[in-house]
Each structure stands twice: as structure tokens, then as C-alpha cells.
Design an enzyme around this catalytic site. Sequence first.
Site, PDB file in Angstrom:
ATOM      1  N   GLY A 192       0.806  -1.207   0.000  1.00 47.93           N
ATOM      2  CA  GLY A 192       0.000   0.000   0.000  1.00 47.93           C
ATOM      3  C   GLY A 192       0.841   1.259   0.000  1.00 47.93           C
ATOM      4  O   GLY A 192       2.045   1.230   0.293  1.00 47.93           O
ATOM      5  N   MET A 193       0.196   2.373  -0.317  1.00 45.58           N
ATOM      6  CA  MET A 193       0.891   3.658  -0.354  1.00 45.58           C
ATOM      7  C   MET A 193       0.878   4.349   1.006  1.00 45.58           C
ATOM      8  O   MET A 193       1.685   5.242   1.254  1.00 45.58           O
ATOM      9  CB  MET A 193       0.232   4.568  -1.400  1.00 45.58           C
ATOM     10  CG  MET A 193       0.196   3.974  -2.800  1.00 45.58           C
ATOM     11  SD  MET A 193      -0.645   5.034  -3.986  1.00 45.58           S
ATOM     12  CE  MET A 193       0.546   6.367  -4.130  1.00 45.58           C
TER      13      MET A 193
ATOM     14  N   ASP B 285     -12.254  -4.765  12.530  1.00 50.71           N
ATOM     15  CA  ASP B 285     -11.903  -3.978  13.708  1.00 50.71           C
ATOM     16  C   ASP B 285     -10.389  -3.988  13.864  1.00 50.71           C
ATOM     17  O   ASP B 285      -9.707  -4.929  13.441  1.00 50.71           O
ATOM     18  CB  ASP B 285     -12.560  -4.569  14.954  1.00 50.71           C
ATOM     19  CG  ASP B 285     -12.481  -3.620  16.143  1.00 50.71           C
ATOM     20  OD1 ASP B 285     -12.275  -2.416  15.923  1.00 50.71           O
ATOM     21  OD2 ASP B 285     -12.638  -4.086  17.281  1.00 50.71           O
TER      22      ASP B 285
END
Length: 579
Positions: free
Chosen positions: A328-329, A379
Amino acid sequence: MPSCIDLCAQAQELARTILDGFDHHYLLFRASSQVARSHFEAGDAVAQSEAVRDRIAFYDTRVAETTARLVREQGAEALPDAVWAQAKSAYIGLLANHKRPELAETFFNSVCCRILHRTYFHNDFIFYRPAVSTEYLETDERPTYRSYYPRPDNLAATVARIIADFGWKLPFEDLRRDVRRVLRALRRHLGRWPRLAFNAHIEVLSSPFYRGKTAYLIGRAVNGDHEIPFALPLFRSDAGQLYVDAALFEQRHIRHLFSLSRAYFLVDMEVPSAYVRFLQQLIPQSSRAELYTMLGLGKQGKTMFYRELFHHLRHSADRFVFAPGIKGMVMIVFTLPSFPFVFKVIKDVIPPPKDVTRQLVREKYLMVKRHDRVGRMADSLEFSDVALPRERFDPAVLEDLRTLAPSMVEEDGDSVVIRHLYIERRMMPLNLLLDSAAPEVIEDVVRDYGNALRELAIANIFPGDMLFKNFGITRAGRVVFYDYDEIEYMTDCDFRRIPPPLAPEYELSGEAWYTGHKNEVYPEEFGTFLLTRPEVRDAFMKYHADLLQPQFWQQTKARIQAGVVEDFYPYPAAVRFRR
């Protein structure tokens, strides 16, 4: 120089003040759980959701109040080590007859960690391990569970009494009908009626479990060597009458009730450890950490998880490696292959086209924590200053942490201290599953992906980044969203149709002829980046073609703004009773 008597008195006062802070906290916690009954019987789902949301802040507020009192009245930040060590011993003495010693120990730790330096986070000063047993704690009020003893000729009457014994203020729509349905469902589950054994009895937890519009009655039937867990969801009709919506006997259905992808329950518990022990006997696959969390005791859930993690580290040898999926970035995501969780650290610099900051990402995660996740959002456990053994890190992971999140990492001797991270259940990324799945599996998964988008929208959540890599598959096979940096409330979004081009040549251009401002959403665009594979597109269009048009999103937003609270059922439609 203070005498031993003075130090002992200071320690006693310190311990008493911390326990007073905890007792005040739990008094308020129980009050919020007790009012849940009134919200349920009034049919006020909004107030119920607000109670869950507001209760999340209770703990940190009480810890801050207690810490401020200790600093103001006792100069706690300047007390010598001997006082803190004696305060722990004094605190243990105060917990001898306490009904919630494990929660009180965690509260003590939270206060100490606000005041003491990290070098004091060990067994001499805080409760690294529990010091007081929670086994066989007895209640002063009603018992944790009630027992019923059915006979073949009074089984229906026994079930009716179980349901009615909670003293509901509302009448039942048709209790005899509901009892018959419960017994028919039990007969289908068993295959045939067994002979009642000598020890046959039914145990039912004394407090209902409230969430949203539902009150759940939780228990188990014991017959010989067989135990049957059950949950009976009760609803309030528009006419103000109660009815049983289903009878859940499958352990997988009951486990799904307590999934961390859902909001927390409101339950009035004098002895929480007794409830957790009872629930773990019903669903042994769920850890005590998960169960404490689902009961709204998130800090205790974190304490239990922390102990489980370090117990696992002592009994394993694998390394932290990058989690499966596309990097991810925003986050560095790593995992321990032998431990079913992922660890997520926000990067210091988040490159374009992402337009977020660390603070904004934290706000989004808090938003999810406070929201009803309706079974479609994972969660997260949030931790600060977690010291992990340096030798357990794969060099590539450690290098990414040093390079991309240096402000979040401190290397202290043999430990890597991570200043802030989120921990979530590990799931298979949806994009990886779609890359390798058979056609029939792809259809089922894409259908559930669309269902997830619908349910999130109805719950007032727009995911923002809807790419498959941001969704995962749970152990139960459900599609769940877990990347929150771009989520928005549906009511904050403007869903629009793509306007016609100003001239024909605009359509031939590689650039869009329309420019969306922040929170403007064009559903017609979704297919361009989601449905590039024919088999995925076919499945999506078969079940969810309307999600590519603005009408669904506009209508859903309008219903939310009109105050409509939709029903969510964490069990299959097939087990619901017809009305």
C-alpha cells in the site's frame, strides 16, 4: 528522606486512588449497558448506536482523570520507584474480593503507562501477567446464568419461561408461535428428538446482549455428553410487540455474532470474566481477547491480545515478513506467518495521488471504531510503544520501517519499538483470491463483494477506494473491507451522473471532460477500474449492475438522511422465521 511508613502510606493512597478511578469507570460502563434495555424496548436504534459509540471514549477519559488527580494530589510523576513497586502490591490486596480484578489490573497499567517511562513497563511496576485469579468469582446480584430443567412433557413451557424470564415490559406478538418455531428449528438441527439424559438442563446468561435493533438471548443446552449452544434474537415490531426472529444453534452462526467486523454488544455484567468464560465454552475458536473486545471491554481485549502475542513469540521462531498482497501507499503491513494477524504502521510521507496525512488516517480508523461495522469492516487494535524483538524481523521489513516510517520506529538494544501501529485479523486479499479462483468461486465472491458495498452504503459508509486489494476474505468466507484512509460517510458524498461532453472531441480525449471536487462520486466510473476481467464483470453485472448507476447511491443516501435505520442480520436469511 521519607521513612518506610511514609512510603507505604503513599503507595496505599496511590493504589486506592487508581482503584477509585477504575470503579467510577465501570459504574458508568454498566450504566450505559443497563440503559440499552430501554432503547431496545423503545425501538430507538439511533440511541443504541450512540451509546456504543460514546462508551468507547469512557476508558481513556477515566484514565486521564485519574492520572491528573494523581499528579495534582500526590505529585505522582516525581514519586520514587519504591512507592510504585509497593503501590502494585497494595493494589493486589485491594483486589482480593473485587468482581472485576482483571479489568482493574489493566486500568492500573494504563495509568502507570501515562506516568512512568517505558523502561518501567515490566512485572515489578505493572501487571505484565495477571496477579488475581478470576476463576469462580461469584456475583452479589443475580447469578451469571440461570438454569432450567426441562422434561419431555414441559419442553415448550420451559422455552417460553426462558424467553419471558427477562421481565420484558413489552408484550409478545405471539409467544406460543415463537416457541413452536424455536422447537421446530431445534428438531431440524438435531435430526431427531433425543432422549433426555439424567443431567439435561439449559443454561442462559442472565443479561441480554443488545446491538442495533436486536436483543440476543445466549445460552446452551446440556444433554448427557452433548452441549448445544444457542442464540435467540429478539426484535421489536412497529406495533411495539416482541418476536423471536430466528433460533441459532450452529456454532458458526453464533461465532459470527461475535465477529470483530461488527459493532460491540451492550451487556450488563457484574462479573465480566464469568461471561467471557461462558462464551468461550460456546465458541472455543474465539480467543478471550476477542470476546472481551466484543463485550465492549476493548482495553482488556488489548491486554489479553498483548499477552497472547508475546506468549506466541516465546514459543515460535519465524520472522515478521511483508503481508501477502500489493504493497500500500499509506501503510507498511507485515505479519508473522504463524500468528493470524497483520501489523500496520502509517508511513511518514504518503505520496500522491493519496491526499492524506497520518493524523487523517488515524481519524478514519477512529471513525470506523465508533461506527457499526455491520460485518463488513475489520476492527483494529491500536497500540503505542510496542517493543518487538529485532531478531524476529525480516531485514526487508525492518529496512522499510527505517526508511518509510522513521518517526514511528526506535531501535533500543535488541528491541524494535514501534511508536504506533494497528493490528487486525489476517485475511486473504480479495484480489489474490480472484486471481486464482475457479469461475464458480469468482461468481460467489464477486456477489458478496457487491453485497458488502450495499451493506456499507446502507450503514452510511462509502469506502472511497473500492479496489479489490482493499478487501479481504474472512475465515467464514465473507468479504470485508480493511483499508480506511479514503472512507467517507455516505451523507458527506455527492453521487452524480457523468455529464455529457461539451463537444464530440472531448469523448476522444484521454482526459476526463468533467472534474470532480472532493467527495463528488461518479458511480459510472466504477466499472472502468473494477471490472477489467470478463468473468468478474459478468458476475458483477449479473447481481449488482445498479451499483454502477447513481440512483442506488442517491436513494440510499436519502433514506439515511430521512432517519431510516435498516435492519442487519448477522445470520443467513434461511434461518429467519417467516412473519
